[in-house]
Design an enzyme around this catalytic site. Structure first.
Site, PDB file in Angstrom:
ATOM      1  CD  GLU A 287      -1.769   2.151   1.954  1.00 61.13           C
ATOM      2  OE1 GLU A 287      -1.161   3.073   1.353  1.00 61.13           O
ATOM      3  OE2 GLU A 287      -2.147   2.225   3.121  1.00 61.13           O
TER       4      GLU A 287
ATOM      5  CB  CYS B 295      -2.066   6.277   3.088  1.00 58.97           C
ATOM      6  SG  CYS B 295      -3.058   5.331   4.221  1.00 58.97           S
TER       7      CYS B 295
HETATM    8  P1  NAP Z   1       9.442   3.995   3.696  1.00 60.63           P
HETATM    9  O1  NAP Z   1      10.646   4.811   3.468  1.00 60.63           O
HETATM   10  O2  NAP Z   1       8.807   3.390   2.512  1.00 60.63           O
HETATM   11  O3  NAP Z   1       9.864   2.840   4.726  1.00 60.63           O
HETATM   12  C1  NAP Z   1       8.933   1.867   5.151  1.00 60.63           C
HETATM   13  C2  NAP Z   1       9.698   0.602   5.550  1.00 60.63           C
HETATM   14  O4  NAP Z   1      10.237  -0.017   4.386  1.00 60.63           O
HETATM   15  C3  NAP Z   1      10.859   0.854   6.480  1.00 60.63           C
HETATM   16  O5  NAP Z   1      10.947  -0.230   7.377  1.00 60.63           O
HETATM   17  C4  NAP Z   1      12.057   0.842   5.552  1.00 60.63           C
HETATM   18  O6  NAP Z   1      13.230   0.382   6.183  1.00 60.63           O
HETATM   19  C5  NAP Z   1      11.645  -0.163   4.510  1.00 60.63           C
HETATM   20  N1  NAP Z   1      12.228   0.135   3.194  1.00 60.63           N
HETATM   21  C6  NAP Z   1      12.034   1.264   2.477  1.00 60.63           C
HETATM   22  N2  NAP Z   1      12.682   1.182   1.307  1.00 60.63           N
HETATM   23  C7  NAP Z   1      13.284  -0.034   1.287  1.00 60.63           C
HETATM   24  C8  NAP Z   1      14.112  -0.687   0.334  1.00 60.63           C
HETATM   25  N3  NAP Z   1      14.445  -0.138  -0.839  1.00 60.63           N
HETATM   26  N4  NAP Z   1      14.558  -1.903   0.654  1.00 60.63           N
HETATM   27  C9  NAP Z   1      14.259  -2.489   1.834  1.00 60.63           C
HETATM   28  N5  NAP Z   1      13.503  -1.900   2.773  1.00 60.63           N
HETATM   29  C10 NAP Z   1      13.009  -0.686   2.501  1.00 60.63           C
HETATM   30  O7  NAP Z   1       8.319   4.799   4.462  1.00 60.63           O
HETATM   31  P2  NAP Z   1       8.386   5.785   5.718  1.00 60.63           P
HETATM   32  O8  NAP Z   1       9.712   5.716   6.386  1.00 60.63           O
HETATM   33  O9  NAP Z   1       7.223   5.471   6.526  1.00 60.63           O
HETATM   34  O10 NAP Z   1       8.131   7.230   5.133  1.00 60.63           O
HETATM   35  C11 NAP Z   1       8.763   7.764   4.012  1.00 60.63           C
HETATM   36  C12 NAP Z   1       7.729   8.259   3.020  1.00 60.63           C
HETATM   37  O11 NAP Z   1       6.780   7.209   2.769  1.00 60.63           O
HETATM   38  C13 NAP Z   1       6.866   9.406   3.478  1.00 60.63           C
HETATM   39  O12 NAP Z   1       7.451  10.654   3.261  1.00 60.63           O
HETATM   40  C14 NAP Z   1       5.622   9.191   2.643  1.00 60.63           C
HETATM   41  O13 NAP Z   1       5.756   9.764   1.382  1.00 60.63           O
HETATM   42  C15 NAP Z   1       5.498   7.726   2.483  1.00 60.63           C
HETATM   43  N6  NAP Z   1       4.526   7.073   3.397  1.00 60.63           N
HETATM   44  C16 NAP Z   1       3.420   6.504   2.878  1.00 60.63           C
HETATM   45  C17 NAP Z   1       2.529   5.866   3.711  1.00 60.63           C
HETATM   46  C18 NAP Z   1       1.307   5.193   3.212  1.00 60.63           C
HETATM   47  O14 NAP Z   1       0.323   5.244   3.869  1.00 60.63           O
HETATM   48  N7  NAP Z   1       1.341   4.485   2.120  1.00 60.63           N
HETATM   49  C19 NAP Z   1       2.754   5.804   5.057  1.00 60.63           C
HETATM   50  C20 NAP Z   1       3.905   6.376   5.567  1.00 60.63           C
HETATM   51  C21 NAP Z   1       4.781   7.004   4.705  1.00 60.63           C
HETATM   52  P3  NAP Z   1      14.306   1.349   6.847  1.00 60.63           P
HETATM   53  O15 NAP Z   1      13.587   2.544   7.383  1.00 60.63           O
HETATM   54  O16 NAP Z   1      14.929   0.504   7.909  1.00 60.63           O
HETATM   55  O17 NAP Z   1      15.250   1.694   5.758  1.00 60.63           O
END
Ligand code: NAP
Length: 493
Positions: free
Chosen positions: A246, A283
């Site tokens: 998601e 989201c």
């Molecule tokens: P994220 O960067 O996607 O990280 C979520 C999880 O996935 C973390 O545990 C992260 O690990 C892991 N991860 C991310 N990229 C990866 C990769 N290439 N390989 C392996 N593991 C990976 O999300 P976030 O930290 O929650 O927030 C960053 C951005 O995500 C926000 O600015 C927003 O745009 C978006 N977001 C979207 C939603 C939604 O509802 N869909 C929710 C929250 C955030 P590590 O942190 O350990 O690297």
């Protein structure tokens, strides 16, 4: 290294600890794999009791967990109390669903003598738990989409062990909730491998988890970048596995002229509150507001501008998410085609709401404007008519929600322009709202939280509501099955 961080001040709390080593990740996956058969063989009643015990333990430990959650996320105690209650409600809801037997399909068709196609063997359709599921916790819901959130609850309800990748944004809370889960597992007499936690502050941990051969499926809530990278890894494995990602969305909201018959004030306030809810870190936060180029539309935009300017979002989840928000808003601020409507002075501690206006043709022509800015920021897109509103929705593409205000609510069919807009919303969205705001996703059997790519990598599935369990159950047919197996009526063994 991982360390608990105060989201409001950035101050580090307590001692730092190491992320899971490759050996620890292997051990967690191996424990989950070794628990898989025994857990799959539990009855619905046993898993329901387990889920209820988890809900009870969360509630019993609320006083200890809530201050940690508040410190690590800055989401505020009232919101977090509600979120913890929702998480416990969700666990109990999956228990109810199991007890009602809805998740376990059991379709038994008797044999018919004679040659095919009329003749056939006895066929029985059942579902089987997939096996160990890797769940990636989200940063923005430290309870409801985290350690014991909807993905974990639905996988456990299905009879699949969970290996949970904790979100480093609420590292201490994740450890504490996982310890509560471990105690409940022991108390219920289940193998410890039913729930395992792995921790990482680098992508290496998640990569290893998704590539682990014993992992049978992945559930992820987070960024487009992270979700698509992990989805690719899941697909490139020697044995590709389902990836339920998601990835968030811009959630367009269309204000049809008919919606403004009672004036713009109340609707503008409702919308401004929704944009700022949780500092916009939902989201389902409304990111594109489609308004007609007419007098009532103009009055609505002015009301929205005034109401939004009066709001002060709280601190964001962490420095990275705040920096991404400021980057996104900075790009909009500098965009030649946008007219800025609300833009506060930058503040150290808290973000300011941002609103800008753009003509539909310019919006449709520039893909960069159609991307989510995660936080309390939205674009007002001005349209000539319903056809252009549809074109805006089509340009955005897959989205978790579309909201249409002002669609006639009676039994008479609306005119073709409105019908076409509804048709478009149905095509591009996982949930279409005809009133209210998209923030707030009810946990219920009819809910759908997903939508066409890029909102979700698996648009046929939902990550919220009781249908979420179906992601972890694989259908199969038994042909001329023995009586002892049929007697199980679809329960696994
Ligand atoms: P994220 O960067 O996607 O990280 C979520 C999880 O996935 C973390 O545990 C992260 O690990 C892991 N991860 C991310 N990229 C990866 C990769 N290439 N390989 C392996 N593991 C990976 O999300 P976030 O930290 O929650 O927030 C960053 C951005 O995500 C926000 O600015 C927003 O745009 C978006 N977001 C979207 C939603 C939604 O509802 N869909 C929710 C929250 C955030 P590590 O942190 O350990 O690297």
């Amino acid at each position: 290294m991982l360390q608990s961080t105060d989201a409001r001040t950035g101050a580090l709390q307590g001692a730092a600890w190491h992320e899971s080593t490759p050996e620890q990740i292997d051990a967690a996956v191996a424990a989950a794999a070794s628990a898989a058969d025994a857990f799959a063989a539990t009855s619905n009643a046993q898993r329901a009791a387990f889920l209820r015990a988890l809900a009870q333990a969360l509630g019993d430990n609320a006083a200890a967990l809530l201050p940690i959650a508040d410190r690590e996320t800055a989401l505020g105690l009232p919101r977090l109390e509600g979120e913890l209650a929702r998480t416990a409600f969700q666990l109990r809801g999956f228990a109810d669903a199991l007890e009602q037997g809805g998740a376990q399909a059991f379709l038994d068709e008797a044999a018919i003598a004679g040659a095919p196609p009329a003749g056939r063997p006895r066929l029985t359709r059942i579902v089987a738990p997939l096996g160990p599921v890797a769940v990636f916790a989200a940063s923005n819901f430290p309870f409801a989409f985290s350690v014991l959130g909807g993905d974990s609850a639905s996988a456990l309800a299905a009879g699949c062990p969970v290996v949970l990748k904790a979100h480093p944004g609420h590292a201490q809370l994740s450890r504490d909730v996982a310890a509560i889960a471990a105690a409940v597992i022991a108390q219920c007499g289940l193998p410890a491998g039913v729930f395992q936690l792995v921790e990482g502050a680098s992508v290496a941990v998640g990569v290893q988890l998704v590539q682990s051969p014993a992992i049978a499926a992945v559930a992820f809530t987070g960024s487009f970048k992270g979700g698509t990278a992990l989805a690719r890894l899941a697909a490139e494995r020697a044995r590709p596995i389902p990836f339920y990602g998601e990835l968030g969305s811009v959630n367009p909201l269309v204000v049809l002229p008919a919606a403004l018959g009672n004036g713009p004030q109340a609707l503008a306030q409702t919308l401004a509150d929704s944009i700022c809810l949780g500092a916009g870190q939902f989201c389902t936060s409304p990111g594109v507001i489609v308004v007609f180029k007419d007098g009532p539309g103009e009055a609505f935009v002015q009301q929205l501008r005034a109401r939004l300017a009066a709001l002060s979002p709280h601190a964001m989840l962490n420095a990275g998410i705040r920096a991404a928000f400021e980057r996104g808003v900075g790009q909009w601020r500098a965009h030649g085609k946008l007219q800025v409507l609300v833009d506060g002075p930058p503040s150290q501690a808290t973000p300011q709401p941002f609103l800008a206006q753009v003509d539909a043709a310019d919006f449709i022509a520039d893909h960069a404007l159609q991307e989510e800015v995660f936080g309390a920021a939205a674009l007002v897109v001005r349209v000539d008519d319903g056809a252009q509103a549809s074109a805006v929705l089509n340009a955005i593409g897959g989205t978790l929600t579309s909201t249409l205000w002002g669609v006639p609510t009676g039994e008479t069919l609306p005119d073709e322009a409105v019908l076409a807009l509804v048709r478009t919303a149905v095509q591009v969205s996982g949930r279409v709202l005809f009133s209210g705001v998209p923030t707030g996703v009810a946990v219920t059997a009819a809910q759908h939280h997903g939508g066409p790519f890029p909102a979700s990598t698996a648009p046929f599935t939902t990550s919220v509501g009781y249908a979420a369990i179906e992601r972890f159950l694989r259908p199969l047919a038994l042909q001329d099955a023995p009586q002892w197996l049929l007697a199980k009526e679809g329960a696994f063994f």
